[in-house]
Write a protein that holds these residues in place. Structure first.
Motif: not given
Length: 265
Positions: A168-181
């Motif tokens: 999921l990080l590989g697809i949506y990691g540009s979202n800083s909130s999701l990446r942090g969590y």
């Protein structure tokens, strides 16, 4: 309610009876008895499929139940209650249809439909609203942090959960909130048992782009401070490369090997 009588004897006077009026009926209605906190809910392992309406959810790694009264279901925001209705029409999965803290029970039928579409599509649509990703992520957190604390079957799911979060990080990691969590979640799972002398070992390599210092690095540097141990070159370089507050100029990425050689030697 019947009145209660009692008597008082005042010396030589004859005893006199007194009446206590019944207690008044409360004017505020009593709250209803609490609903049952849980009903049977299932965790679907990786690869186990689920049908919701006409949609087939193939990937597993989700909680599901069939509960006529949603208030009596296990409280888990990501729990898919197959009794709840979906919108009959497809929705634009890029539209924001949920609040900041989504809950499958309370979101609209359109949002449920969008979430089911995202799951049925393999959880990989890069244009999907990030709320769908978070809703799914909540279930992974519960399985890894709560269930796995006392359930061997849940513990056996950890490798699949870690793989899925990294995907999921590989697809949506540009979202800083999701990446942090997600990064903090992965850090915790990989450092649940930290060696008390972690700083005596080489630091674990971490990605250059992160939202915060990884737990293992923070723990090792903290141990050095507590034990008054000098920060050696390997740990200092790992710190510099992993700290998001330290600016990395072009040579850091273009000449990584030369930089490491000059820094450490």
């Amino acid at each position: 309610m019947a009145s209660t009588f009692f008597t008082i004897n005042l010396g030589t006077r004859p005893a006199k009876a007194y009446r206590i009026p019944p207690a008044p009926t409360p004017s505020v209605p009593q709250p209803p008895a609490p609903a049952q906190s849980t009903v049977p809910a299932r965790w679907l392992k990786k690869g186990q499929a689920l049908s919701v309406g006409k949609l087939l959810i193939p990937g597993g790694l989700i909680y599901t139940t069939l509960c006529v009264d949603p208030r009596s279901a296990l409280y888990e925001p990501s729990l898919i209650n197959t009794w709840l209705k979906l919108s009959p029409e497809d929705v634009d999965s890029s539209s924001s249809l949920m609040t900041y803290w989504p809950d499958y029970t309370s979101i609209s039928t359109q949002a449920r439909r969008g979430y089911m579409q995202w799951l049925a599509g393999g959880r990989c649509d890069p244009g999907a609203d990030i709320g769908y990703v978070f809703l799914f992520f909540y279930g992974l957190e519960r399985r890894a942090l709560i269930d796995a604390s006392n359930d061997q079957e849940a513990m056996a799911d950890l490798p699949d959960i870690i793989d899925e979060v990294e995907r999921l990080l590989g697809i949506y990691g540009s979202n800083s909130s999701l990446r942090g969590y997600a990064e903090s979640f992965l850090d915790f799972l990989s450092h649940s048992d930290i060696d008390e002398t972690l700083y005596l070992k080489p630091p674990v390599a971490t990605p250059a782009v992160r939202s915060s210092l990884p737990i293992g690095l923070r723990a090792g540097l903290g141990q050095m401070a507590m034990h008054q141990h000098p920060v050696n070159a390997h740990w200092a370089m790992a710190w510099a490369l992993s700290d998001p507050d330290i600016t990395k100029r072009t040579p850091v990425t273009r000449c990584a090997d030369l930089l490491r050689q000059l820094f450490i030697d």
